[in-house]
Design a protein around this motif. Structure first.
Motif, PDB file in Angstrom:
ATOM      1  N   ARG A 442      45.851  21.674  66.472  1.00 53.37           N
ATOM      2  CA  ARG A 442      45.995  21.448  65.023  1.00 53.37           C
ATOM      3  C   ARG A 442      47.126  20.459  64.773  1.00 53.37           C
ATOM      4  N   ARG A 443      46.897  19.548  63.834  1.00 50.09           N
ATOM      5  CA  ARG A 443      47.949  18.624  63.392  1.00 50.09           C
ATOM      6  C   ARG A 443      48.013  18.676  61.872  1.00 50.09           C
ATOM      7  N   THR A 444      49.212  18.784  61.362  1.00 48.02           N
ATOM      8  CA  THR A 444      49.397  18.864  59.913  1.00 48.02           C
ATOM      9  C   THR A 444      50.592  18.014  59.505  1.00 48.02           C
ATOM     10  N   ARG A 445      50.376  17.183  58.459  1.00 43.48           N
ATOM     11  CA  ARG A 445      51.501  16.457  57.872  1.00 43.48           C
ATOM     12  C   ARG A 445      52.067  17.344  56.767  1.00 43.48           C
ATOM     13  N   LEU A 446      53.205  17.948  57.054  1.00 43.46           N
ATOM     14  CA  LEU A 446      53.810  18.864  56.083  1.00 43.46           C
ATOM     15  C   LEU A 446      54.411  18.094  54.909  1.00 43.46           C
ATOM     16  N   ALA A 447      54.994  16.953  55.227  1.00 44.60           N
ATOM     17  CA  ALA A 447      55.602  16.100  54.203  1.00 44.60           C
ATOM     18  C   ALA A 447      55.736  14.711  54.807  1.00 44.60           C
ATOM     19  N   GLU A 448      56.159  13.767  54.034  1.00 45.10           N
ATOM     20  CA  GLU A 448      56.354  12.417  54.557  1.00 45.10           C
ATOM     21  C   GLU A 448      57.366  12.457  55.708  1.00 45.10           C
ATOM     22  N   GLY A 449      56.920  11.980  56.886  1.00 47.05           N
ATOM     23  CA  GLY A 449      57.807  11.945  58.044  1.00 47.05           C
ATOM     24  C   GLY A 449      57.986  13.266  58.748  1.00 47.05           C
ATOM     25  N   LEU A 450      57.238  14.298  58.356  1.00 43.54           N
ATOM     26  CA  LEU A 450      57.367  15.629  58.961  1.00 43.54           C
ATOM     27  C   LEU A 450      55.991  16.089  59.436  1.00 43.54           C
ATOM     28  N   GLU A 451      55.754  16.039  60.765  1.00 40.50           N
ATOM     29  CA  GLU A 451      54.454  16.366  61.320  1.00 40.50           C
ATOM     30  C   GLU A 451      54.546  17.556  62.259  1.00 40.50           C
ATOM     31  N   LEU A 452      53.566  18.454  62.125  1.00 44.69           N
ATOM     32  CA  LEU A 452      53.517  19.697  62.891  1.00 44.69           C
ATOM     33  C   LEU A 452      52.291  19.685  63.797  1.00 44.69           C
ATOM     34  N   LYS A 453      52.489  20.093  65.054  1.00 50.09           N
ATOM     35  CA  LYS A 453      51.386  20.208  65.995  1.00 50.09           C
ATOM     36  C   LYS A 453      51.385  21.594  66.627  1.00 50.09           C
ATOM     37  N   GLN A 454      50.188  22.137  66.844  1.00 51.47           N
ATOM     38  CA  GLN A 454      50.028  23.370  67.619  1.00 51.47           C
ATOM     39  C   GLN A 454      49.353  22.979  68.932  1.00 51.47           C
ATOM     40  N   TRP A 748      54.356  25.701  68.681  1.00 56.80           N
ATOM     41  CA  TRP A 748      54.374  24.746  67.568  1.00 56.80           C
ATOM     42  C   TRP A 748      55.445  23.697  67.821  1.00 56.80           C
ATOM     43  N   ILE A 749      55.073  22.435  67.623  1.00 59.22           N
ATOM     44  CA  ILE A 749      55.995  21.318  67.797  1.00 59.22           C
ATOM     45  C   ILE A 749      56.125  20.590  66.459  1.00 59.22           C
ATOM     46  N   LEU A 750      57.353  20.494  65.985  1.00 58.34           N
ATOM     47  CA  LEU A 750      57.611  19.878  64.684  1.00 58.34           C
ATOM     48  C   LEU A 750      58.476  18.632  64.879  1.00 58.34           C
ATOM     49  N   ASN A 751      57.988  17.486  64.396  1.00 54.80           N
ATOM     50  CA  ASN A 751      58.733  16.232  64.463  1.00 54.80           C
ATOM     51  C   ASN A 751      59.138  15.793  63.060  1.00 54.80           C
ATOM     52  N   GLY A 752      60.426  15.672  62.857  1.00 51.59           N
ATOM     53  CA  GLY A 752      60.923  15.233  61.559  1.00 51.59           C
ATOM     54  C   GLY A 752      61.901  14.087  61.691  1.00 51.59           C
ATOM     55  N   GLN A 753      62.643  13.819  60.630  1.00 47.49           N
ATOM     56  CA  GLN A 753      63.645  12.754  60.647  1.00 47.49           C
ATOM     57  C   GLN A 753      65.016  13.349  60.314  1.00 47.49           C
TER      58      GLN A 753
END
Length: 777
Positions: A442-454, A748-753
């Motif tokens: 699963r990939r979800t864009r939670l907000a601008e520049g904040l992406e979540l992967k399972q 869960w892997i979360l990439n933000g700024q």
């Protein structure tokens, strides 16, 4: 000298012990007991393995002050004490001779005196408020407290043991009693007489008159050493155990056993076994806040008793059922033994730690490298066939000699065809392993520049316990390798040679990718129950074997989840709209192809409308020709005058050429029967009626439900999974044949700024999007 045979040594031990006790308990003139030095020379061999402790007949159990006393030091821990009394009483009623060395009189007396002094102080304050003083219970005289507490403590013991019909006797001793020949001899004659009268002696130092602890008592007049210096109840119990030739001394404390350093320090490890070679590797800490002995005192007492033929275990007396667990052979506390540990033997704890490290190494490999290791193992199964079958032949010869049941012999046997099929299955696992670990679900864009992967990740360390099935070892090892899991394997002793040979090939395959410790075969005498308590090291247990084995593991494993099924009570239902030839073909295969398998048919259900036609008689005749013993269900038994014998149970896994036949009046009754007597494994309907098939497939609540296909298809290889670690009837995580996917979990892997949760609060700078994104696999 270590014994060669436990049974011979045990007989010698009983003979020697009996002679000592007979001499002590004779009604003639009392003779001095054997001197300590002579007793050291004559000491009988001690137990060398925990599994032998169940043979201990004469026990000394020492209860430390920290065990008996409440954590606040105000009085006794009555619940804990009651549990210990219950265990001692059970041992006594089993025919064991038990003596207790107990602390607690001072603590009990202080509690009673404190109550009296508080009442007295309250009265004085009432009469003269200016004379009031703050009461400090710690200032109470210990000898006075002991004098008050001894009678109360024994009354408590008497009431507790009376619940089990066990008589007790108090024996108060002082250190001089052991250094005066007459009183020492009288003491042990008394103990001998009490034991012969079926009474449990409870021994304690007479702290009301006992000399201060700083008096040196290890070198009495004349300089002749009399034994261990008695400075606390640890040394007292060691002296008693040696004098009475006890088989086992249990020293109960408030710690789990001996650690290589104080247990509260980093890097401290519990030592499950201890011998004289370990003395230099231990660093002792401070002693308990209550009592007079520290851990160094316990070790000295234990080694002294061990030198005189007494086996010793130091354990945590606060652990539930500690005494019974120790006698049962479980790995509880520290076991003192004369046996020197084989330096070539790796402990199961180290194996588990290596498996954890190996799992991380496997996870760090590329998919191609993991696949390469599995392919190497598949090739080795074929190229080293002679090596494997020679080892298997040894197991088969020993199994036949020991009278192993025919179904188990079938499971134990390996042949060229089995090995080639195994290799084919492993190749399939390797091919599929490229998309296992790290797959994005699963990939979800939670907000601008904040992406979540399972993403998928290995579970961690698996423990697979299997019986009589050496072919399970390479299957499970390949699945663990493909999924990046560490693995501990515990095989049945009947397949020991085969398992070792196959494990050599697994290690050889792992060496090619630098992860040779990721999979280990537990070949030590580790009890399964001990493995099940290693929740810090093991993440999932998968049992493969008899229903008794699986059920036992499910019941014993409290903290580690168990994946599997206890029974394989599989059904084939022949509907009234079934095709005769299809029914015969499917029923024959389901029962006769491999009767010992968990997916073999155990109950054949037949619609009652078919009783008047050819299907019923043709099916019965076919099964008889195949050598299948038929048992009749209740309904069938009522309709036949001279039918087969009645089935003892409708929920039974025969695991052989035997089954039950029952008739049902309708499809609904067939479904109800399966829900009532089935095990949720695999169930089949044979019918040409699509509506009936659809109802059956939708209604039967089993892991595998088939239409016009044999139950034998419930298999990881036949499902295209390559192999399986087992078949699960559970409803959580994995169900049915469990392949690689069942050995994976997610993270869960979360990439933000520079994102912070406060940014999304009301009036914050950012807003939620929660947009689904395409997978990037």
């Amino acid at each position: 000298m270590l014994r060669n045979s436990f049974s011979v040594a045990h007989a010698l031990r009983n003979s020697f012990s009996s002679n000592v006790w007979r001499a002590a308990s004779s009604h003639g003139p009392r003779q001095p007991l054997v001197s300590p030095d002579r007793r050291l020379e004559m000491a009988h061999p001690t137990f060398t393995e925990r599994s032998q402790l169940k043979y201990a007949r004469r026990l000394v159990v020492k209860l430390g002050s920290a065990v008996i006393t409440r954590e606040d030091n105000h009085g006794l821990a009555l619940g804990r004490l009651a549990s210990i009394v219950e265990q001692v009483a059970e041992c006594h009623l089993e025919g064991r001779e038990v003596m207790m060395v107990t602390s607690g009189a001072v603590a009990f007396g202080k509690q009673k005196l404190a109550q009296e002094l508080l009442m007295s102080l309250s009265m004085r304050e009432t009469l003269n408020p200016k004379d009031s003083k703050e009461f400090d219970g710690a200032t109470l005289e210990p000898r006075a407290a002991a004098a008050v507490g001894q009678s109360g403590l024994m009354s408590l013991y008497d009431a507790m043991f009376a619940q089990y019909g066990v008589k007790i006797a108090q024996v108060l001793v002082t250190k001089p009693d052991f250094y005066n020949e007459e009183t020492r001899n009288n003491l042990f004659c008394t103990l001998s007489e009490l034991i012969s009268l079926n009474i449990v002696p409870i021994i304690n130092t007479n702290d009301a008159v006992s000399p201060p602890m700083f008096i040196r008592d290890d070198e009495p007049a004349g300089g002749a050493r009399r034994g261990i210096p008695i400075k606390d109840n640890d040394s007292l119990s060691a002296m008693l155990a040696a004098e009475v030739q006890a088989d086992l001394l249990i020293l109960m404390s408030d710690v789990d056993g001996i650690y290589n350093k104080p247990p509260w320090e980093d890097g401290a490890k519990l030592m499950h076994t201890y011998n004289s070679n370990d003395s230099s590797s231990i660093e002792f800490g401070k002693k308990s806040k209550v009592g007079t002995g520290g851990m160094d005192s316990k070790v000295k007492a234990a080694t002294w008793a061990l030198d005189r033929g007494v086996s010793v275990v130091i354990c945590n007396g606060m652990q539930e059922k500690a005494i019974k667990t120790i006698i049962g052979g479980r790995k509880v506390g520290t076991f003192f033994t004369e046996a020197t540990e084989n330096t070539n033997t790796v402990s199961v704890e180290v194996m588990a730690e290596n498996a954890r490290t190996g799992s991380r190494q496997m996870q760090a490999l590329t998919p191609a490298q993991r696949a390469s290791a599995v392919n190497t193992l598949a090739d080795l199964l074929v190229s080293r066939e002679k090596f494997i079958l020679e080892a298997n032949a040894k197991d088969l010869a020993e199994a036949q000699k020991n009278g192993l049941a025919k179904p188990l012999l079938s499971r134990l046997s390996l042949n060229s065809a089995k090995l080639k099929n195994l290799a084919i299955g492993l190749k399939q696992i390797a091919e599929d392993s490229h998309k296992n670990v790290g797959r994005v679900l699963r990939r979800t864009r939670l907000a601008e520049g904040l992406e979540l992967k399972q993403v998928t990740v290995p579970i961690g360390v698996l423990l697979v316990i299997f019986e009589s099935r050496p072919d399970s070892l390479p299957q499970v090892a390949a699945l663990a390798m493909a999924s990046g899991n560490g693995l501990l394997l515990k095989g049945g002793k009947e397949a020991a040679h085969s398992n070792r040979a196959l494990m050599d090939l697994v290690t050889e395959a792992l060496v090619t990718v630098g992860a040779e410790h990721a999979v280990s075969l537990v070949s030590t005498r580790e009890e399964i129950s001990d493995l099940l308590s290693m929740e810090k090291h093991i993440d999932l247990i998968i049992p493969r074997g008899s229903s008794e084995l699986v059920r036992s593991i499910q019941q014993q494993s409290v903290h580690i989840p168990v994946l599997g099924h206890a029974e394989g009570v599989c059904h084939v239902y022949i509907d009234r709209d079934a095709d005769l030839q299809k029914a015969l073909h499917i029923a024959r295969d389901a029962k006769c192809d491999y009767p010992a398998a968990c997916n073999a048919m155990e109950t054949l259900l037949i619609h009652e409308d078919l009783m008047s036609g050819d299907i019923f008689s043709d099916v019965c005749n076919m099964l008889k020709r195949e050598g299948v013993k038929i048992n009749a269900g209740p309904r069938l038994n009522q309709q036949l005058t001279f039918g087969p014998p009645a089935a003892k149970s409708l929920r039974h896994e025969y695991g052989a050429l035997e089954c039950c036949i029952e008739i049902v009046p309708s499809l609904e009754e067939a479904i109800n029967h399966i829900h009532t007597f089935g095990s949720g494994h695999t169930d089949v309907i044979v019918t040409e009626n699509d509506a009936a098939a659809k109802q059956f497939l939708g209604s039967v609540d089993s892991a595998c439900v088939f239409h016009n296909a044999s139950s034998r298809f419930a298999d990881g290889f036949r499902f295209g999974l390559g192999a399986e670690v087992g078949i699960s009837t559970a409803r959580i995580h994995a169900r049915g044949p469990v392949g690689v996917e069942g050995l994976l979990t997610t993270k869960w892997i979360l990439n933000g700024q520079d994102h912070a949760a406060a940014d999304f609060a009301e009036g914050g700078q950012r807003t939620w999007l929660h947009e689904s994104m395409p997978l990037d696999n």
